[in-house]
Design a protein around this motif. Structure first.
Motif: not given
Length: 79
Positions: A17, A19-20, A38, A45-47, A53, A55
């Motif tokens: 994964y 990050n932003t 998003v 995406y995942y939160k 956030l 990805f």
């Protein structure tokens, strides 16, 4: 992001994964544009925990491939 960095990240963290900020750098777009995509649910995406956030790289690669446009030659071959 180079493949070596991706392999190192996966080896160290066990996760695939980013990050932003890393996604923005990888795609060559602004962080604001990432947030906009998003918000409009244009990018997977995942939160986790409802805050940060994240990805998944394999999903981002598939998302990029899904946006591929055919070349003129490919279109001509289909006709």
């Amino acid at each position: 992001m180079s493949e070596l960095i991706q392999l190192q990240r996966k080896a160290i963290t066990g996760y695939d994964y980013i990050n932003t900020k890393e996604l923005a750098e990888m795609l060559g777009i602004s962080i604001k544009t990432v947030y906009g995509r998003v918000y409009n649910r244009q990018i997977p995406y995942y939160k986790p925990g409802g805050k940060t956030l994240m990805f998944k790289l394999s999903e981002i690669q598939e998302w990029i491939k899904a946006g591929r446009h055919s070349t003129i030659e490919e279109i001509r071959e289909r006709i």
